[in-house]
Enzyme design. Structure first.
Site, short mmCIF file in Angstrom:
data_model
loop_
_atom_site.label_atom_id
_atom_site.label_comp_id
_atom_site.label_asym_id
_atom_site.label_seq_id
_atom_site.Cartn_x
_atom_site.Cartn_y
_atom_site.Cartn_z
CB ALA A 196 -4.22 2.75 -11.66
CE1 TYR A 218 6.15 -4.75 0.23
CE2 TYR A 218 5.41 -6.16 2.03
CZ TYR A 218 5.13 -5.26 1.01
OH TYR A 218 3.82 -4.85 0.78
NE ARG A 260 7.01 -0.40 -13.35
CZ ARG A 260 7.54 -1.43 -12.71
NH1 ARG A 260 8.85 -1.60 -12.68
NH2 ARG A 260 6.77 -2.30 -12.08
NE ARG A 261 2.20 -3.73 -15.66
CZ ARG A 261 1.61 -4.66 -14.91
NH1 ARG A 261 1.49 -5.88 -15.37
NH2 ARG A 261 1.16 -4.35 -13.71
CG ASP A 306 10.48 3.23 -12.95
OD1 ASP A 306 10.22 3.33 -11.73
OD2 ASP A 306 11.20 2.33 -13.42
CG ASN A 318 -1.92 0.94 -5.03
OD1 ASN A 318 -2.32 0.12 -4.20
ND2 ASN A 318 -1.61 0.60 -6.28
CB THR A 361 -2.66 -8.21 -6.06
OG1 THR A 361 -1.89 -9.21 -5.39
CG2 THR A 361 -3.77 -7.73 -5.16
CG PHE A 404 2.14 -8.46 -3.25
CD1 PHE A 404 2.69 -7.21 -3.02
CD2 PHE A 404 2.49 -9.50 -2.39
CE1 PHE A 404 3.56 -6.99 -1.96
CE2 PHE A 404 3.36 -9.29 -1.32
CZ PHE A 404 3.89 -8.02 -1.11
P1 NDP Z 1 0.26 -5.37 -7.87
O1 NDP Z 1 1.58 -5.94 -8.27
O2 NDP Z 1 -0.96 -5.99 -8.43
O3 NDP Z 1 0.23 -3.80 -8.20
C1 NDP Z 1 1.34 -2.98 -8.00
C2 NDP Z 1 1.18 -1.69 -8.80
O4 NDP Z 1 2.32 -0.86 -8.54
C3 NDP Z 1 1.10 -1.93 -10.29
O5 NDP Z 1 0.10 -1.13 -10.86
C4 NDP Z 1 2.48 -1.49 -10.79
O6 NDP Z 1 2.37 -0.94 -12.09
C5 NDP Z 1 2.84 -0.40 -9.78
N1 NDP Z 1 4.29 -0.23 -9.72
C6 NDP Z 1 5.21 -1.10 -9.24
N2 NDP Z 1 6.44 -0.62 -9.44
C7 NDP Z 1 6.30 0.58 -10.06
C8 NDP Z 1 7.21 1.55 -10.55
N3 NDP Z 1 8.54 1.40 -10.44
N4 NDP Z 1 6.73 2.67 -11.15
C9 NDP Z 1 5.39 2.82 -11.26
N5 NDP Z 1 4.47 1.96 -10.81
C10 NDP Z 1 4.93 0.84 -10.23
O7 NDP Z 1 0.25 -5.42 -6.29
P2 NDP Z 1 -0.81 -4.90 -5.19
O8 NDP Z 1 -2.02 -4.35 -5.82
O9 NDP Z 1 -0.97 -5.99 -4.22
O10 NDP Z 1 0.05 -3.76 -4.50
C11 NDP Z 1 -0.40 -2.43 -4.31
C12 NDP Z 1 0.14 -1.91 -3.00
O11 NDP Z 1 -0.43 -2.65 -1.93
C13 NDP Z 1 1.66 -2.04 -2.83
O12 NDP Z 1 2.15 -0.86 -2.22
C14 NDP Z 1 1.81 -3.24 -1.90
O13 NDP Z 1 3.02 -3.19 -1.15
C15 NDP Z 1 0.58 -3.07 -1.04
N6 NDP Z 1 0.12 -4.26 -0.33
C16 NDP Z 1 -0.17 -5.42 -1.01
C17 NDP Z 1 -0.63 -6.53 -0.32
C18 NDP Z 1 -0.89 -7.84 -1.00
O14 NDP Z 1 -0.91 -8.89 -0.32
N7 NDP Z 1 -1.15 -7.88 -2.31
C19 NDP Z 1 -0.84 -6.47 1.13
C20 NDP Z 1 -0.50 -5.21 1.73
C21 NDP Z 1 -0.05 -4.15 1.03
P3 NDP Z 1 3.37 -1.25 -13.32
O15 NDP Z 1 3.89 -2.63 -13.15
O16 NDP Z 1 2.51 -1.05 -14.52
O17 NDP Z 1 4.41 -0.20 -13.20
C1 8X3 Z 2 1.85 -7.57 1.59
C2 8X3 Z 2 1.43 -8.57 2.62
O1 8X3 Z 2 2.27 -10.36 4.21
O2 8X3 Z 2 3.09 -10.44 1.94
O3 8X3 Z 2 2.25 -6.39 2.16
O4 8X3 Z 2 3.86 -8.74 3.45
S1 8X3 Z 2 2.72 -9.55 3.08
#
Ligand code: NDP
Ligand code: 8X3
Length: 261
Positions: free
Chosen positions: A14, A157, A38-39, A64, A91, A193, A195
């Site tokens: 989150a 991935y 984690r943050r 984590d 998520n 995001t 991402f």
């Molecule tokens: P972000 O990087 O913005 O968010 C990812 C979240 O996952 C962060 O809150 C991060 O928290 C947490 N996270 C990652 N690694 C860990 C870990 N080891 N332990 C605990 N928490 C972790 O990316 P998105 O919001 O885009 O991603 C959310 C989900 O949506 C993912 O599953 C992603 O694969 C999926 N998704 C994303 C898309 C996109 O284009 N953005 C498209 C389709 C799916 P912290 O770093 O604080 O640990």
């Molecule tokens: C995230 C979307 O297209 O980068 O799942 O894989 S994509």
């Protein structure tokens, strides 16, 4: 204070992106939240912001998700009434790297597999056991369009998201007889995001993937997840595959310029 009268949702990951947008929408609608990541500073900031704005309770758990002992410890720290979750949103997840398979980095592969598959399993194991006891609950997994269709350089991935798709389907077969719903939401590209920044190891130039088309925004996906999580008891939305209008599939994107709404 006892919180058993209001609904409770746990959102993993989150601290940014889709999970963060989800925390906001569920909080706005009166849900009590367990937020994870984690943050710690990001969790604290979000908790403060949402509890100042809405009369809800929030627990933040900093761990984590790849570390099963940490996941178990965090779960154990919860009072019994907090463990009776109405919704778990799986998520937390990430992509690391964007190379063809013969140039891939095996450390990146392990981070993705450990987070997106094993981490999801660790938390689901604990939460689902409690949901089975209570004969209620809803698990919503963040899959991806990458879990439905592969693309060049997406290899590991994509494989982790295909695994999420398989887990969603098989978890549903295990849990439906206890009245527990299992759903997933599968977005294409989503901006607002971290991402892309995470995928490209903090390289801001490479992370500029959304300048020539308009993808979904994190709030768009959060609204869909909220919809999935708030249907009447007899409805289970099994999967929603959603992309921006300019994205026809993972491999076909109209990059002729951003859409003006
Ligand atoms: P972000 O990087 O913005 O968010 C990812 C979240 O996952 C962060 O809150 C991060 O928290 C947490 N996270 C990652 N690694 C860990 C870990 N080891 N332990 C605990 N928490 C972790 O990316 P998105 O919001 O885009 O991603 C959310 C989900 O949506 C993912 O599953 C992603 O694969 C999926 N998704 C994303 C898309 C996109 O284009 N953005 C498209 C389709 C799916 P912290 O770093 O604080 O640990
Ligand atoms: C995230 C979307 O297209 O980068 O799942 O894989 S994509």
């Amino acid at each position: 204070m006892k919180i058993s009268f209001s609904k409770k949702v746990m959102i993993t990951g989150a601290t940014s992106g889709i999970g963060n947008a989800n925390a906001k929408i569920f909080a706005k609608n009166g849900f009590n939240l367990i937020i994870t990541g984690r943050r710690k500073e990001k969790l604290d900031e979000l908790k403060k912001k949402l509890t100042n704005k809405y009369s809800i309770h929030i627990i933040s758990l900093c761990f984590d998700i790849r570390n099963q002992a940490e996941v178990k410890k965090a779960w154990k720290s919860l009072k019994p009434e907090w463990k009776q979750l109405d919704i778990l949103i799986n998520n937390a997840g990430l992509a690391k790297g964007f190379q063809p398979i013969h140039e891939g980095n095996s450390d990146d592969w392990e981070v993705m597999i450990d987070t997106n598959v094993k981490g999801l399993l660790y938390i689901t194991r604990l939460v689902s056991q409690e949901m089975v006891k209570n004969k209620k609950g809803h698990i919503i997994n963040l899959c991806s369009s990458a879990g439905h269709e592969v693309y060049p350089n997406g290899n590991v991935y994509c494989a982790t998201k295909f695994a999420v798709d398989a887990l969603t389907k098989s978890m549903r077969l295990d849990l439906y007889k206890f009245g527990i719903r299992v759903s997933q939401v599968s977005p294409g590209h989503v901006e607002e995001t971290e991402f892309a920044l995470v995928r490209f190891d903090g390289d801001e130039n490479k992370a500029k993937m959304y300048q020539d088309f308009t993808p979904l925004k994190s709030k768009d996906v959060a609204e869909i997840i909220y919809f999935v999580g708030t249907r009447q008891k007899h409805i289970n939305i099994q999967d929603i595959l959603v992309m921006g209008t300019q994205q026809a599939s993972n491999n076909y994107i109209d990059r002729s310029g951003r859409l003006i709404n």
